[in-house]
Design an enzyme around this catalytic site. Structure first.
Site, PDB file in Angstrom:
ATOM      1  N   ALA A  42       0.839  -1.207   0.000  1.00  0.00           N
ATOM      2  CA  ALA A  42       0.000   0.000   0.000  1.00  0.00           C
ATOM      3  C   ALA A  42       0.870   1.251   0.000  1.00  0.00           C
ATOM      4  O   ALA A  42       0.561   2.231  -0.683  1.00  0.00           O
ATOM      5  CB  ALA A  42      -0.919  -0.014   1.221  1.00  0.00           C
ATOM      6  N   GLU A 139       5.904  -9.217   1.430  1.00  0.00           N
ATOM      7  CA  GLU A 139       4.969  -9.359   2.567  1.00  0.00           C
ATOM      8  C   GLU A 139       3.717 -10.156   2.195  1.00  0.00           C
ATOM      9  O   GLU A 139       2.702 -10.060   2.859  1.00  0.00           O
ATOM     10  CB  GLU A 139       4.589  -7.968   3.121  1.00  0.00           C
ATOM     11  CG  GLU A 139       5.748  -7.314   3.865  1.00  0.00           C
ATOM     12  CD  GLU A 139       5.396  -6.012   4.560  1.00  0.00           C
ATOM     13  OE1 GLU A 139       6.123  -5.645   5.500  1.00  0.00           O
ATOM     14  OE2 GLU A 139       4.413  -5.349   4.170  1.00  0.00           O
ATOM     15  N   GLY A 211      20.111   4.213   2.093  1.00  0.00           N
ATOM     16  CA  GLY A 211      19.631   5.233   3.025  1.00  0.00           C
ATOM     17  C   GLY A 211      20.156   6.610   2.648  1.00  0.00           C
ATOM     18  O   GLY A 211      20.080   7.018   1.492  1.00  0.00           O
ATOM     19  N   GLY A 239      11.938   3.611   1.986  1.00  0.00           N
ATOM     20  CA  GLY A 239      12.227   2.634   0.925  1.00  0.00           C
ATOM     21  C   GLY A 239      11.007   2.436   0.031  1.00  0.00           C
ATOM     22  O   GLY A 239      11.136   2.277  -1.191  1.00  0.00           O
ATOM     23  N   ASP A 240       9.833   2.446   0.625  1.00  0.00           N
ATOM     24  CA  ASP A 240       8.609   2.275  -0.179  1.00  0.00           C
ATOM     25  C   ASP A 240       8.394   3.489  -1.084  1.00  0.00           C
ATOM     26  O   ASP A 240       7.986   3.344  -2.233  1.00  0.00           O
ATOM     27  CB  ASP A 240       7.393   2.099   0.748  1.00  0.00           C
ATOM     28  CG  ASP A 240       7.516   0.848   1.593  1.00  0.00           C
ATOM     29  OD1 ASP A 240       8.131  -0.127   1.121  1.00  0.00           O
ATOM     30  OD2 ASP A 240       7.010   0.846   2.733  1.00  0.00           O
ATOM     31  N   SER A 270      10.247  12.239   1.854  1.00  0.00           N
ATOM     32  CA  SER A 270       9.324  11.436   2.675  1.00  0.00           C
ATOM     33  C   SER A 270       9.745  11.346   4.143  1.00  0.00           C
ATOM     34  O   SER A 270       8.896  11.215   5.017  1.00  0.00           O
ATOM     35  CB  SER A 270       9.176  10.034   2.092  1.00  0.00           C
ATOM     36  OG  SER A 270      10.294   9.238   2.416  1.00  0.00           O
TER      37      SER A 270
HETATM   38  O1  RIB Z   1       8.251  -0.242   4.841  1.00  0.00           O
HETATM   39  C1  RIB Z   1       7.508   0.253   5.907  1.00  0.00           C
HETATM   40  C2  RIB Z   1       6.361  -0.655   6.191  1.00  0.00           C
HETATM   41  O2  RIB Z   1       6.846  -1.889   6.632  1.00  0.00           O
HETATM   42  C3  RIB Z   1       5.453  -0.157   7.294  1.00  0.00           C
HETATM   43  O3  RIB Z   1       4.447   0.694   6.835  1.00  0.00           O
HETATM   44  C4  RIB Z   1       4.932  -1.432   7.879  1.00  0.00           C
HETATM   45  O4  RIB Z   1       3.616  -1.703   7.534  1.00  0.00           O
HETATM   46  C5  RIB Z   1       5.871  -2.535   7.395  1.00  0.00           C
HETATM   47  O5  RIB Z   1       5.240  -3.409   6.573  1.00  0.00           O
END
Ligand code: RIB
Length: 287
Positions: A42, A139, A211, A239-240, A270
């Site tokens: 997400a 995940e 980083g 990272g996301d 971010s």
């Molecule tokens: O990368 C950060 C995310 O890792 C968090 O938002 C948490 O949900 C974990 O999955």
């Protein structure tokens, strides 16, 4: 612009701030608590959508109030949720995060994220255009990750595989993804020490995120794209943000070095906000 499909996790982050992490067996007092949207899938979907891409989220939520929070947040961020499946008698994914010492520690409980199936991936594969980009992380179940990589490869779809958090997968599969983006810890877990020599085996394909030291890849020589200095409030989701932004840049046909500068810039912005999605930039913030 190409469509971006994010196949991955959606969670609610339960965040505690404390002066330090407790030692084993110790109880300490925290300073604050908040609940916010997270899950690597997400987060990457929201990152890409805020930067202006057409994004579809693919994954599973539970049948609890967290599911509503997750789906509403995706819709507010203009992420399409047609491939988000509710699972009955199941909790939504949660991440239990402690912020201390300017860093984070996270325990993820997959719950509904563990129910993402090959059947759901098949639905996507029936309709997806070969021009699209698929973004995936670790995940959701490992067998499904492997299935997505195989199916996307067969269809010639560009894939960005963010191998986070680390799980052991068949290394031969890496040749079937277009890009993979481990961080420093994940690359050590995957290959052992010394990625600087090994990275030459994956030219223009393996991107190691470092980083505040930026991102490194190999193109005839080792190339580092430095990060932009930023005031750090919370690094969760940086990272996301990077991966979502990288997908956007590639969907706009930017060259890899330019795409990585774009992704670095987004990630640097971010970290100035609290929560995984709190500081994620909109396109106008990138100018
Ligand atoms: O990368 C950060 C995310 O890792 C968090 O938002 C948490 O949900 C974990 O999955």
């Amino acid at each position: 612009m190409k469509d971006i499909y994010v196949i991955g996790s959606m969670s609610v982050d339960l965040v505690t701030q404390a002066k330090r992490l407790p030692k084993k067996g110790e109880t300490i007092l925290g300073e604050s608590f908040f609940m916010t949207n997270g899950g690597k899938g997400a987060n990457q979907a929201v990152s890409a959508a805020r930067l202006g891409a057409n994004v579809r989220m693919v994954g599973c939520v539970g049948d609890d109030s967290f599911a509503e929070m997750i789906v509403n947040n995706l819709k507010e961020n203009k992420v399409n949720v047609d491939y988000v499946e509710p699972i009955t008698h199941c909790a939504s994914g949660t991440a239990h995060i402690t912020l201390a010492d300017h860093d984070n520690s996270i325990i993820v409980v997959p719950s509904a994220n563990g129910k993402v199936s090959e059947a759901l991936v098949d639905k996507v594969m029936e309709n997806i255009s070969d021009e699209s980009i698929i973004l995936l992380q670790n995940e959701i179940p490992k067998s499904v990750i492997e299935y997505i990589i195989e199916k996307s490869f067969e269809k010639g779809i560009t894939t960005i595989y963010n191998p986070a958090p680390y799980i052991e997968i068949d290394k031969n599969l890496l040749s079937k993804v277009s890009y993979f983006t481990p961080n420093e810890t994940e690359v050590k877990d995957m290959f052992g020490e010394g990625f600087e020599t090994l990275i030459a085996e994956f030219p223009n394909q393996m991107i190691v995120t470092l980083g505040d030291k930026g991102a490194t890849y190999y193109d005839e020589s080792l190339i580092n794209i430095p990060s932009i200095k930023a005031k750090v409030v919370d690094t969760t989701g940086a990272g996301d943000t990077f991966n979502g932004a990288l997908a956007v840049a590639l969907s706009e046909d930017m060259a890899l070095s330019e795409a990585l500068q774009f992704a670095n810039r987004a990630a640097s912005i971010s970290v100035g906000g609290l929560g995984a999605q709190g500081g994620m930039p909109y396109r106008k913030d990138m100018e």
